[in-house]
Write an enzyme that holds these catalytic residues in place. Structure first.
Site, PDB file in Angstrom:
ATOM      1  N   GLU A  65       0.894  -1.160   0.000  1.00  0.00           N
ATOM      2  CA  GLU A  65       0.000   0.000   0.000  1.00  0.00           C
ATOM      3  C   GLU A  65       0.924   1.199   0.000  1.00  0.00           C
ATOM      4  O   GLU A  65       1.265   1.732   1.038  1.00  0.00           O
ATOM      5  CB  GLU A  65      -0.900  -0.033   1.244  1.00  0.00           C
ATOM      6  CG  GLU A  65      -2.176   0.736   1.066  1.00  0.00           C
ATOM      7  CD  GLU A  65      -2.051   2.206   1.387  1.00  0.00           C
ATOM      8  OE1 GLU A  65      -1.214   2.883   0.743  1.00  0.00           O
ATOM      9  OE2 GLU A  65      -2.805   2.674   2.252  1.00  0.00           O
TER      10      GLU A  65
ATOM     11  N   GLU B  55       4.363   8.473  -4.187  1.00  0.00           N
ATOM     12  CA  GLU B  55       5.188   8.004  -3.072  1.00  0.00           C
ATOM     13  C   GLU B  55       6.228   6.989  -3.521  1.00  0.00           C
ATOM     14  O   GLU B  55       6.845   6.312  -2.694  1.00  0.00           O
ATOM     15  CB  GLU B  55       4.300   7.423  -1.963  1.00  0.00           C
ATOM     16  CG  GLU B  55       3.752   8.526  -1.078  1.00  0.00           C
ATOM     17  CD  GLU B  55       2.714   8.071  -0.071  1.00  0.00           C
ATOM     18  OE1 GLU B  55       2.600   6.862   0.205  1.00  0.00           O
ATOM     19  OE2 GLU B  55       1.994   8.952   0.442  1.00  0.00           O
TER      20      GLU B  55
END
Ligand code: SAH
Length: 692
Positions: free
Chosen positions: A144, A153
């Site tokens: 995740e 990210e």
């Protein structure tokens, strides 16, 4: 080990590097982290669990051992799900040390220590082999690692590396795939975050129009994502020009390439209009069939009953390099380009001769050419384009300016000097610039003044207020000192009180009868119940049956790390709340005087008038431009029966979350919240304490 933390000093307006202990960074990061928000995201958790169970079953059905690699384990949640689903072993990788430590404790507390190994490393440092971190490659890859933009990210390089070095070919992946969706819209509101609109000024000698410089016309702006709670954007604020289109997908079960690339789709507008904005969001399929789907689609795309509130994943607003008039039914190509970490968009009209010709329009990452995008962030663009606000400044300037006014403006990237010039002060306008954004400001303002033929009308002083010399002002005294006030380094509303410190620093240059605009400011406070924002700071207890209280305690410790808890900035137009008390003015700041030596403090109580949960206090500043004209950077309107609040859409307000929530029930005998608020004139910070 010492850490240096950069923080703007609200009394000097400059960045200072404070030496902090090693723990400081950790506490800041944990206290403000999104872990709690993720653990409260029921929809996400349930679907991950379903996807993980299905993946473990598929591997077991093949008669293989289920070996899981969980990259970015955080609390260890996804590894614990895998272990409960029957996985034989999990390697839980976490780069952030305090989280890795917490994961070890949480895994142990939940009884999974024998099947989950927490590894405190970045996944690209993990080794495989008999003496390595992992005994063997994994056959289930769980992660995740997504942000609102999906890849911001670093999910792509992490997956690329994991497929090469850490997992078997043909592994199962949860999520299995992600798909990015786009929709083309026209929106004056959102476009006002990217472009400076012409400003109309009713001057004595007729209407003047301030125009943006031509350099801004085709400026692509910045590649940084604009992520917002799109569900708070009313449908009246934009006009849909296309259907929702799949832009690109990433299959996480196969080798992933992170190198820059472009994707192109054909669009036919459903309506004619001005294409300005690409709205975008993604969904993830937890399984190959796509039966277990977790989607960020906004309210007009999916039924509101299926909307899960979350702050860690929102929606993206992309600004096209230029506004493009489009016709219903016409053929358009929308191109998404991405590098490893960000995405940007371009729109082209299809020409008959290149119908089949898939142009390799790989466009370079956007670079701001006009410098305004380096000077102003998106809310600041919106603020400068807010006509009501501009009118209030115009009206008050008109009131205070005389033809012989000598005017000095102290604010970052402000248009007030230009307004002041048009509104009467025929003298040269002065304008102080600070060093931190000096270069961008100088370049942008040279473009801007040139476009408006004002080069010789406004003088830019390249000096900090405390270094201002009489020669800068041609030995004249300032008769009107103006500020919005706005400074780019301000985080919390009261940090713009730097204007007061700057005003104090230039005192010797002010005429005896100087007019200061704004003449004063006030701090306001109100107790609220949040519809959803409370989740980000609220303990989770258990998550899908796993005890994550260690995480709750860790967040609590970090919040209490400093004696007094701090308020945090949030743009409340994105986070609906209901007021439980009347708004209350708590402190005032008199700009006609210098900053006093002593602290300004206040104590009092505020009654809870409406039924609800007191999650916290909201604080904001109001600026009193003249005796009867004020601008609020917080509450704009309060509808009294229900306590519905409307917030200034261009500013962040300060939110102070209470450590315990009280529920007010009875209205006949209203409960009161007592407060103790102190403005430390030495530091420019506000400390507060509330008792329920
Ligand atoms: N898996 C948890 C936490 C997700 S948050 C959950 O679903 O609740 C993402 C976490 O991944 C963060 O803690 C971050 O520090 C970590 N992280 C991101 N990239 C990483 C990488 N390449 N290697 C190791 N950790 C990583």
């Amino acid at each position: 080990m010492k850490t240096f933390c950069g923080r703007a000093n609200p009394t000097t307006g400059s960045m200072e590097w404070l030496e902090e202990g090693e723990d400081y960074d950790y506490h800041q990061e944990i206290a403000r982290s999104r872990y709690a928000d993720m653990l409260h995201d029921k929809d996400r958790n349930v679907k991950y669990y379903q996807g993980i169970r299905a993946a473990v079953s598929r591997v077991k059905e093949r008669g293989e051992k289920a070996i899981v690699l969980d990259i970015g384990t955080g609390t260890g949640l996804l590894s614990m799900m895998a272990a409960s689903a029957g996985a034989d072993f999990c390697y839980a990788i976490e780069v952030f040390k305090p989280m890795a430590n917490a994961a070890v404790k949480i895994v142990e507390k939940n009884g999974f220590s024998d099947r989950i190994k927490v590894i405190n490393k970045h996944s690209t440092e993990v080794t495989v082999g008999p003496d390595g971190d992992m005994q063997c490659r994994a056959n289930i890859l769980v992660t995740e690692l997504f942000d609102t933009e999906l890849i911001g990210e670093g999910a792509l390089p992490t997956y690329e590396h994991a497929h090469k070095h850490l997992v078997h070919e043909g592994c199962e992946a949860v999520p299995h795939r992600a798909t990015v969706y786009v929709q083309l819209v026209e929106s004056r509101r959102m476009w006002s975050w990217k472009k400076l609109f012409p400003v109309h000024v009713e001057a004595e000698d007729g209407e003047k129009i301030l125009v943006p410089p031509s350099e801004m016309e085709n400026c692509p702006g910045l590649p940084s994502v604009c992520d917002i709670q799109l569900n708070q954007m009313p449908s009246s604020d934009f006009s849909i020009l296309s259907d929702v289109v799949k832009m690109f997908s990433v299959d996480f079960s196969k080798p992933v390439q992170s190198a820059s690339t472009c994707y192109r789709v054909q669009l036919e507008p459903v309506k004619s209009g001005k294409a300005q904005i690409v709205l975008s969001w993604w969904d993830i399929d937890m399984d190959p069939s796509g039966m277990i789907n977790c989607s960020m689609a906004p309210y007009w795309v999916k039924p509101t009953s299926a909307l899960q509130w979350r702050d860690h994943w929102m929606q993206c607003v992309y600004f096209l390099p230029r506004e493009e008039p489009v016709l219903q039914g016409e053929k358009l190509y929308l191109t998404a380009c991405r590098d490893e970490y960000s995405v940007w968009y371009n729109l082209q009209k299809a020409r008959a001769d290149e119908e089949e010709h898939k142009a390799d329009v790989c466009v370079e990452s956007p670079v701001c050419r006009c410098r305004a995008h380096l000077l102003w962030n998106r809310p600041r663009f919106g603020q400068l384009n807010d006509q009501n606000r501009t009118q209030q400044y115009i009206q008050s300037l008109r009131r205070v300016l005389k033809t012989d006014s000598v005017c000095l403006c102290i604010s970052d990237g402000s248009l007030l000097p230009v307004l002041a010039h048009y509104l009467g002060a025929k003298q040269v306008q002065y304008f102080v610039l600070f060093f931190r954004s000096l270069h961008f400001s100088l370049v942008f303002f040279s473009y801007f003044l040139k476009a408006n033929h004002l080069e010789d009308k406004i003088k830019i002083i390249e000096a900090r207020p405390e270094l201002l010399k009489p020669s800068h002002l041609e030995d004249k005294k300032i008769s009107v000192l103006v500020g919005e006030p706005f400074f780019t380094t301000s985080l919390l509303p009261w940090h713009n009180l730097y204007f007061w410190y700057a005003r104090t620093a230039v005192s010797t240059h002010l005429a005896n009868n100087v007019t200061v605009l704004p003449q004063s400011a006030s701090l306001h406070m109100m107790i609220v119940e949040f519809q959803d924002l409370w989740r980000i700071r609220s303990p989770c207890g258990t998550c899908e049956g796993f005890d994550v209280r260690t995480m709750d305690e860790m967040i609590k410790d970090s919040l209490n790390f400093r004696e007094s808890k701090e308020a945090e900035p949030h743009p409340l137009w994105e986070y609906p709340c209901k007021s439980l008390s009347e708004p209350q003015e708590v402190l005032t700041f008199d700009f006609t005087k210098t900053v006093p030596q002593h602290c300004l403090s206040t104590e009092g109580s505020v009654k809870l008038l409406r039924k609800g949960k007191s999650h916290g206090a909201v604080l904001w500043m109001e600026y009193h431009l003249t005796a009867d004209i004020s601008v609020s950077t917080g509450l704009m309107q309060l509808s009294n029966e229900k306590g519905k609040c409307e917030w200034n859409p261009h500013c962040k307000q300060a939110v102070y979350f209470f450590s315990s929530v009280i529920e007010s029930e009875i209205l006949s005998d209203p409960t009161a919240v007592t407060y103790d608020i102190k403005f430390d004139t030495k530091t420019g910070e506000i400390a507060m304490d509330f008792k329920l």
